[in-house]
Enzyme design. Structure first.
Site, mmCIF file in Angstrom:
data_model
loop_
_atom_site.group_PDB
_atom_site.id
_atom_site.type_symbol
_atom_site.label_atom_id
_atom_site.label_comp_id
_atom_site.label_asym_id
_atom_site.label_seq_id
_atom_site.Cartn_x
_atom_site.Cartn_y
_atom_site.Cartn_z
ATOM 1 C CG ASP A 262 81.956 6.404 38.569
ATOM 2 O OD1 ASP A 262 83.025 6.930 38.227
ATOM 3 O OD2 ASP A 262 81.807 5.842 39.680
ATOM 4 C CG HIS B 242 83.587 11.124 35.920
ATOM 5 N ND1 HIS B 242 83.831 9.991 35.161
ATOM 6 C CD2 HIS B 242 83.057 10.672 37.092
ATOM 7 C CE1 HIS B 242 83.479 8.918 35.853
ATOM 8 N NE2 HIS B 242 83.003 9.293 37.023
#
Length: 319
Positions: free
Chosen positions: A103, A297
């Site tokens: 991320d 994610h």
């Protein structure tokens, strides 16, 4: 919460102190987390990497957990965050490191490799691919792309707004954010939002937690953000244009051995599909370029065994 075999301490770097979690001895592997996370996001990676003969270090990034939280928004520009990570290397007694990020930690990892090839010998990104600096200023571009629509990065821009929403009920907001970003969620089924909507009020509350996120895991994250707040983490998003200004003369290609891993159900992958396709042109020694089916994610939390196997394969290749 302690994690078996993992110890924590604070280390001075770039004028601040970062809390680090560490395990093992050997060459240095730095693991960088993203939003809204913690060193704890790498909990499944410590034991296998330490057992393979590495000194594994995952900092709480500036603004997070027990690390320092500078007050100024500009203190969270990637220019400063990169200096934190490069400064950690000599502070831990090393000349070089392998840096892997997820991320927000992925752009930081890519930038350390891009700008400090003498220090970063190999690099990895989870979820977020390497993309060279855009010729177009980021925030005007995002405002044009999402005109009339809700986009979380635009919602995060006004200081205090997203902080207030998160901090009204940290547990519920983190639960929604983490679960709805996972591979179990059909992103197309989520409510359509307008540009003036908030983040969470019309997002459904998950009825159960997925297997990769336990109540104890959620407890840990809630405790961390209850103490540190969300201002620092959200400030990362408020520096897109400043970092763009700082990088006008940046190199455009990474030549160190590199790896990229992401989930097929990751919303970032859907947004960055063109960048992922172009990445081998700019990352010239991309040893591993892998999509893990069915996960979202939170790459290393959702598929720890697969991610560990890929990281260990990468480390074996470069050694």
């Amino acid at each position: 919460m302690s994690w078996p075999g993992v110890s924590q301490r604070r280390v001075a770097t770039n004028g601040i102190s970062l809390n680090i979690a560490e395990a093992g001895k050997g060459p240095l592997v730095l693991l960088l987390h993203g939003f809204p996370e913690s060193w704890y996001s790498w909990r499944h990676q410590f034991a296998p990497l330490a057992a393979a003969g590495y000194h594994v270090v995952a900092p709480d990034m500036r603004g997070y957990g027990k690390s320092d939280r500078p007050a100024e928004i500009a203190a969270y520009c990637q220019s400063e965050v990169v200096k934190d990570i490069i400064g950690l290397v000599p502070a831990l007694g090393y000349k070089t490191a392998i840096v892997i990020g997820h991320d927000w930690g992925a752009p930081t990892a890519w930038a350390t490799a891009l700008n400090h090839p003498d220090v970063v010998t190999a690099v990895g990104g989870l979820s977020v691919p390497f993309m060279p600096r855009s010729p177009i200023q980021p925030m005007p571009m995002l405002r044009e792309m999402f005109k009339g629509q809700f986009f979380y990065q635009l919602y995060f821009q006004e200081p205090g707004v997203a902080e207030a929403e998160f901090e009204r009920d940290i547990r519920m907001c983190l639960k929604k954010f983490l679960v709805l970003g996972g591979g179990e969620t059909d992103l197309a089924s989520l409510p359509v939002k307008g540009e003036h909507d908030d983040m969470f009020s019309n997002m459904p509350e998950p009825k159960t937690l997925p297997k990769w996120l336990t109540e104890a895991d959620l407890d840990f994250f809630v405790e961390e953000f209850s103490r540190s707040g969300l201002r620092g983490p959200l400030n990362y998003y408020r520096n897109h244009d400043l970092y763009w200004e700082h990088t006008k003369d940046a190199p455009t290609s990474i030549r160190q051995p590199a790896m990229y891993v992401a989930g097929t159900h990751d919303g970032v992958v859907m947004m960055a599909a063109a960048g992922i396709e172009m990445m081998p042109h700019f990352v010239t020694d991309l040893r591993i370029n892998k999509m893990i089916p069915g996960i979202g994610h939170w790459t290393q939390q959702e598929a720890p065994e697969a991610v560990n196997e890929l990281i260990l394969d990468f480390l074996k290749q470069i050694n």
